[in-house]
Design a protein around this motif. Structure first.
Motif, PDB file in Angstrom:
ATOM      1  N   VAL A 105      29.264  21.670  48.784  1.00 50.44           N
ATOM      2  CA  VAL A 105      29.767  22.769  49.613  1.00 50.44           C
ATOM      3  C   VAL A 105      29.467  24.078  48.902  1.00 50.44           C
ATOM      4  CG1 VAL A 105      31.619  21.378  50.608  1.00 50.44           C
ATOM      5  CG2 VAL A 105      32.091  22.744  48.598  1.00 50.44           C
ATOM      6  N   THR A 106      29.270  25.135  49.659  1.00 52.71           N
ATOM      7  CA  THR A 106      29.073  26.455  49.073  1.00 52.71           C
ATOM      8  C   THR A 106      30.424  27.139  48.884  1.00 52.71           C
ATOM      9  OG1 THR A 106      28.902  27.724  51.135  1.00 52.71           O
ATOM     10  CG2 THR A 106      26.893  26.606  50.342  1.00 52.71           C
ATOM     11  N   ARG A 107      30.396  28.236  48.144  1.00 48.84           N
ATOM     12  CA  ARG A 107      31.639  28.977  47.933  1.00 48.84           C
ATOM     13  C   ARG A 107      32.230  29.443  49.266  1.00 48.84           C
ATOM     14  NH1 ARG A 107      31.274  33.042  42.804  1.00 48.84           N
ATOM     15  NH2 ARG A 107      29.979  31.796  41.416  1.00 48.84           N
ATOM     16  N   ALA A 108      31.389  30.040  50.096  1.00 50.90           N
ATOM     17  CA  ALA A 108      31.901  30.592  51.353  1.00 50.90           C
ATOM     18  C   ALA A 108      32.364  29.504  52.302  1.00 50.90           C
ATOM     19  CB  ALA A 108      30.842  31.466  52.024  1.00 50.90           C
ATOM     20  N   GLU A 109      31.713  28.339  52.299  1.00 55.19           N
ATOM     21  CA  GLU A 109      32.174  27.240  53.152  1.00 55.19           C
ATOM     22  C   GLU A 109      33.592  26.825  52.763  1.00 55.19           C
ATOM     23  OE1 GLU A 109      28.016  24.950  54.375  1.00 55.19           O
ATOM     24  OE2 GLU A 109      29.038  24.422  52.506  1.00 55.19           O
ATOM     25  N   ALA A 110      33.869  26.815  51.460  1.00 53.63           N
ATOM     26  CA  ALA A 110      35.204  26.435  51.007  1.00 53.63           C
ATOM     27  C   ALA A 110      36.238  27.513  51.330  1.00 53.63           C
ATOM     28  CB  ALA A 110      35.180  26.162  49.505  1.00 53.63           C
ATOM     29  N   LEU A 111      35.822  28.776  51.282  1.00 53.70           N
ATOM     30  CA  LEU A 111      36.749  29.882  51.556  1.00 53.70           C
ATOM     31  C   LEU A 111      36.876  30.204  53.043  1.00 53.70           C
ATOM     32  CD1 LEU A 111      35.754  32.430  48.749  1.00 53.70           C
ATOM     33  CD2 LEU A 111      37.888  31.127  48.891  1.00 53.70           C
ATOM     34  N   ALA A 112      35.963  29.676  53.867  1.00 53.49           N
ATOM     35  CA  ALA A 112      35.873  30.074  55.271  1.00 53.49           C
ATOM     36  C   ALA A 112      37.189  29.976  56.046  1.00 53.49           C
ATOM     37  CB  ALA A 112      34.781  29.268  55.972  1.00 53.49           C
ATOM     38  N   PRO A 113      37.964  28.884  55.937  1.00 51.64           N
ATOM     39  CA  PRO A 113      39.208  28.839  56.721  1.00 51.64           C
ATOM     40  C   PRO A 113      40.145  30.013  56.434  1.00 51.64           C
ATOM     41  CG  PRO A 113      38.664  26.651  55.912  1.00 51.64           C
ATOM     42  CD  PRO A 113      37.719  27.599  55.246  1.00 51.64           C
ATOM     43  N   GLU A 114      40.302  30.368  55.149  1.00 53.12           N
ATOM     44  CA  GLU A 114      41.179  31.497  54.822  1.00 53.12           C
ATOM     45  C   GLU A 114      40.562  32.822  55.253  1.00 53.12           C
ATOM     46  OE1 GLU A 114      43.648  32.076  51.461  1.00 53.12           O
ATOM     47  OE2 GLU A 114      43.287  30.051  50.703  1.00 53.12           O
TER      48      GLU A 114
END
Length: 230
Positions: A105-114
């Motif tokens: 996973v990329t950083r933004a994919e992990a942060l996307a929900p928030e």
């Protein structure tokens, strides 16, 4: 249902360089960190496999005991060239060893929900979100839902509109109108959650390989490769 997840992350670069390994448990859709080890510095990022061995021992997870991780999740970038290679190689090797899937996973994919939640809370006047992370040589990495790219800070031209800007290097780029977001880097629960989404097919397929935004720096010699020895 996957319950035991090993999370590896060697992506942070520059002054933020670090290595992280964690054992995360999923129970009825809820994620809980059972063991975590994080060390600062480039050497820690390169040695993330050692951190993984420590957290697996702390959690008591092993193939011999019949409770090895059922999923390995690894942050694939953007970020440190060496840290990404080391963490992705460790993730792939461990997954093969225990016979479980490995998901990147990329950083933004992990942060996307928030980030999506923050965008919704801010109202309709925002154009979208961007995650800005540190790179080398006067550049930063900029990631949005469409992908990641490297930006020369001196050549930066802000997109039109008002943006929600996150990431540890968010203050480096100038925007005529922006909302600063305190999110800098995903935690291990966010990485595990994104990996589970990808495993369920809720995110597009992505190989667990380093996300190299920049082209390779290695170049062939001007006179070509040397002839093979006789």
């Amino acid at each position: 249902m996957v319950q035991r997840i090993l999370v590896l992350d060697g992506s942070p670069a520059g002054e933020s360089a670090c290595g992280t390994a964690a054992c995360v448990v999923q129970n009825n859709g809820h994620l809980r960190v059972l063991a975590i080890r994080q060390e600062a510095g480039k050497q820690a990022a390169e040695g993330v496999s050692l951190l993984a061995a420590e957290v697996l021992q702390q959690a008591g997870w092993s193939l011999a005991q019949g409770n090895a991780p059922e999923l390995v999740a690894v942050v694939v970038g953007p970020g440190s060239f060496t840290g990404l290679r080391a963490s992705c190689a460790a993730a792939a090797g461990y997954a093969v060893g225990v016979g479980c899937p490995v998901v990147g996973v990329t950083r933004a994919e992990a942060l996307a929900p928030e980030l999506d939640a923050a965008l919704a809370a801010a109202g309709a006047d925002l154009s979208g979100w961007l995650v800005v992370t540190a790179a080398r040589r006067g550049r930063v990495f900029v990631e949005d839902p469409q992908g990641a790219r490297a930006i020369n800070i001196a050549d930066w031209v802000a997109p039109q509109g008002k943006w929600l800007v996150a990431g540890e290097a968010r203050s480096v780029l100038a925007f005529p109108s922006a909302v600063s977001c305190a999110l800098t880097h995903p935690d291990v629960e966010q990485v595990a959650a994104a990996a589970l989404q990808r495993l369920r097919g809720e995110l597009p397929e992505r190989c667990a390989l380093p996300l190299y935004v920049d082209p390779p720096e290695a170049k062939l010699p001007a006179n070509g490769l040397r002839a093979a020895p006789i």
